[in-house]
Design a protein around this motif. Structure first.
Motif, mmCIF file in Angstrom:
data_model
loop_
_atom_site.group_PDB
_atom_site.id
_atom_site.type_symbol
_atom_site.label_atom_id
_atom_site.label_comp_id
_atom_site.label_asym_id
_atom_site.label_seq_id
_atom_site.Cartn_x
_atom_site.Cartn_y
_atom_site.Cartn_z
ATOM 1 N N SER A 13 0.830 -1.215 0.000
ATOM 2 C CA SER A 13 0.000 0.000 0.000
ATOM 3 C C SER A 13 0.854 1.249 0.000
ATOM 4 O O SER A 13 0.561 2.222 -0.701
ATOM 5 C CB SER A 13 -0.924 0.000 1.229
ATOM 6 N N ASN B 272 -1.716 6.998 4.121
ATOM 7 C CA ASN B 272 -2.936 6.618 4.808
ATOM 8 C C ASN B 272 -2.609 5.521 5.805
ATOM 9 O O ASN B 272 -1.528 4.947 5.806
ATOM 10 C CB ASN B 272 -4.013 6.161 3.813
ATOM 11 N N ARG B 273 -3.571 5.219 6.646
ATOM 12 C CA ARG B 273 -3.301 4.273 7.730
ATOM 13 C C ARG B 273 -3.087 2.857 7.230
ATOM 14 O O ARG B 273 -2.479 2.045 7.918
ATOM 15 C CB ARG B 273 -4.441 4.319 8.749
ATOM 16 N N LYS B 274 -3.568 2.548 6.050
ATOM 17 C CA LYS B 274 -3.347 1.204 5.505
ATOM 18 C C LYS B 274 -1.887 0.964 5.135
ATOM 19 O O LYS B 274 -1.465 -0.183 5.003
ATOM 20 C CB LYS B 274 -4.239 0.979 4.281
ATOM 21 N N ASN C 143 2.972 -1.563 11.674
ATOM 22 C CA ASN C 143 2.246 -2.008 12.859
ATOM 23 C C ASN C 143 2.659 -1.229 14.099
ATOM 24 O O ASN C 143 1.830 -0.911 14.956
ATOM 25 C CB ASN C 143 2.481 -3.506 13.076
ATOM 26 N N LEU D 223 0.922 2.105 14.089
ATOM 27 C CA LEU D 223 -0.499 1.994 14.423
ATOM 28 C C LEU D 223 -0.710 1.799 15.920
ATOM 29 O O LEU D 223 -1.601 2.406 16.520
ATOM 30 C CB LEU D 223 -1.121 0.826 13.656
ATOM 31 N N ARG E 1 -8.662 5.246 15.235
ATOM 32 C CA ARG E 1 -8.797 4.671 13.895
ATOM 33 C C ARG E 1 -7.548 3.870 13.515
ATOM 34 O O ARG E 1 -7.645 2.833 12.857
ATOM 35 C CB ARG E 1 -9.050 5.770 12.868
ATOM 36 N N ASP E 2 -6.381 4.359 13.934
ATOM 37 C CA ASP E 2 -5.150 3.632 13.641
ATOM 38 C C ASP E 2 -5.096 2.314 14.396
ATOM 39 O O ASP E 2 -4.707 1.277 13.842
ATOM 40 C CB ASP E 2 -3.936 4.495 13.997
ATOM 41 N N GLU F 3 -7.284 -0.131 12.800
ATOM 42 C CA GLU F 3 -6.687 -0.681 11.575
ATOM 43 C C GLU F 3 -5.782 -1.867 11.892
ATOM 44 O O GLU F 3 -5.771 -2.865 11.153
ATOM 45 C CB GLU F 3 -5.894 0.414 10.864
ATOM 46 N N VAL G 98 -7.938 -4.841 12.442
ATOM 47 C CA VAL G 98 -8.467 -5.353 11.174
ATOM 48 C C VAL G 98 -7.423 -6.214 10.469
ATOM 49 O O VAL G 98 -7.750 -7.259 9.889
ATOM 50 C CB VAL G 98 -8.909 -4.182 10.279
ATOM 51 N N ARG G 99 -6.162 -5.803 10.529
ATOM 52 C CA ARG G 99 -5.097 -6.607 9.921
ATOM 53 C C ARG G 99 -4.969 -7.961 10.608
ATOM 54 O O ARG G 99 -4.887 -9.000 9.952
ATOM 55 C CB ARG G 99 -3.762 -5.856 10.006
ATOM 56 N N GLU H 200 -15.917 -2.634 13.977
ATOM 57 C CA GLU H 200 -14.897 -1.599 13.775
ATOM 58 C C GLU H 200 -15.484 -0.210 13.982
ATOM 59 O O GLU H 200 -14.868 0.654 14.631
ATOM 60 C CB GLU H 200 -14.304 -1.730 12.374
#
Length: 368
Positions: free
Chosen positions: A127, A248-250, A254, A257, A264-265, A268, A271-272, A320
């Protein structure tokens, strides 16, 4: 020690996994290729970056595709074994569901490790690299990096318009060039038989060098309107300044984040990691959902599995959003979705457990 049954399941599940993964990847590949091709056709994307961005997008998609592909691969393999009465034969030999789970562990463990590595490390890298390539291409747009032959190429918010009839690929020379440029309110038009790009080694300035052409400057009918012919004319191209790759955070690591103060971070990161948890949970659910009678078709179970996986994706999105909005505690995060599915999987195993059957027989005898 890996036994014959373990190798049998390992081989069949991996074959089905690769087949399903290939189909899903080809569908997403075609969809991404069409979108990127539209951007190339509109001039928003350099054609040289098409296949690089396409490959990076597939790297981003693969960790998301592995859990559902593995889930449906196990459903297909175990369901076929039920329909072919192979599971009945194994049960007659004393090999029950728990023994089949042991075989699934040999399959799911390396796949879970691979999914975790791809989701936690490779996907953010892809990304980030994709964002850098797009930002670099946009930053070089005013340097004529994305020029396309046979169409009007607009740069500097319309202050520079370039049309090239054709480009010789061997030397990147442009044939029959038309340039419209506006500087300080003065409009100039240039036509040339050919042209090429040149970078000065000392100043690192980029020039569009035109040969054998005519330059028109000013407004027709006014006294300062000029027409001049030239053998060689250099047009300095303004470079893009201050273009920074959008982060972006994507694309964050790690560590970034987890150390971030933004909810939000941190969401994320969960989510990973959920890609790995989802793989393990659906490995637990796959065995009870794959049970079928010898004459029963596979589609009923597959429809139920598809509905369950769709519900899982929806709940994960809801969890989320609840975490970000503060509806649920941060420590709860989106983990409760996987815990709930794991409990469902365990409850589906209860009717086939020895203790449940023994208790059921006692109740039947007592009622009789």
């Amino acid at each position: 020690m890996i036994t014959l049954i373990d190798r049998y399941l390992l081989r069949d599940v991996l074959k089905a996994l690769f087949a399903i993964l290939l189909v899903l990847a080809l569908i997403l590949l075609a969809n991404s290729f069409i979108k990127l091709l539209k951007e190339v056709a509109s001039g928003d994307l350099n054609s040289n970056l098409l296949f690089q961005l396409l490959g990076l997008q597939m790297v981003v998609y693969i960790p998301r595709l592995i859990p559902p592909a593995f889930f449906f691969a196990v459903l297909y393999v175990i369901g076929r074994m039920y329909r072919d009465s192979e599971v009945v034969a194994l049960a007659a030999c004393g090999i029950g569901d728990l023994r089949l789970y042991r075989s699934l562990i040999f399959v799911v463990t390396p796949i879970a490790l691979l999914t975790g590595w791809l989701s936690l490390y490779v996907q953010p890298w892809a990304s980030r690299l994709s964002a850098e390539l797009i930002s670099m291409q946009r930053g070089q747009a005013t340097e004529l990096a994305g020029i396309s032959a046979g169409r009007f190429n607009e740069y500097s918010r319309g202050d520079l318009v370039l049309y090239v009839e054709s480009i010789a690929s061997e030397k990147k020379r442009m044939r029959n060039v038309f340039v419209q440029q506006r500087r300080a309110g003065v409009l100039s038009l240039v036509t040339a038989r050919q042209g090429y790009q040149y970078v000065d080694e000392e100043s690192a300035e980029r020039y569009l060098v035109l040969e054998d052409g005519v330059r028109y400057e000013g407004s027709p009918g006014e006294a300062d309107y000029r027409i001049s012919e030239f053998e060689r004319y250099g047009l300095r191209i303004k470079g893009a300044e201050g273009v920074v790759a959008k982060v972006n955070r994507k694309s964050l690591s790690n560590e970034a984040l987890l150390s971030s103060k933004s909810i939000r971070d941190r969401a994320e990161f969960q989510v990973r990691f959920a890609q790995v948890l989802g793989l393990l949970v659906f490995a637990l659910l796959s065995l009870p959902l794959s049970r079928s009678m010898p004459r029963q078709g596979p589609f009923g179970r597959l429809v139920l599995a598809f509905i369950l996986y769709t519900l899982y994706l929806s709940l994960q999105g809801v969890a989320e959003n609840w975490m970000i909005d503060g509806t649920t505690a941060e420590w709860l995060g989106i983990w409760w979705v996987h815990l709930m599915l794991a409990l469902i999987g365990l409850s589906l195993l209860i009717p086939d457990s020895h203790h449940y059957r023994r208790m059921q027989r006692k109740l039947l005898r007592g009622g009789a």
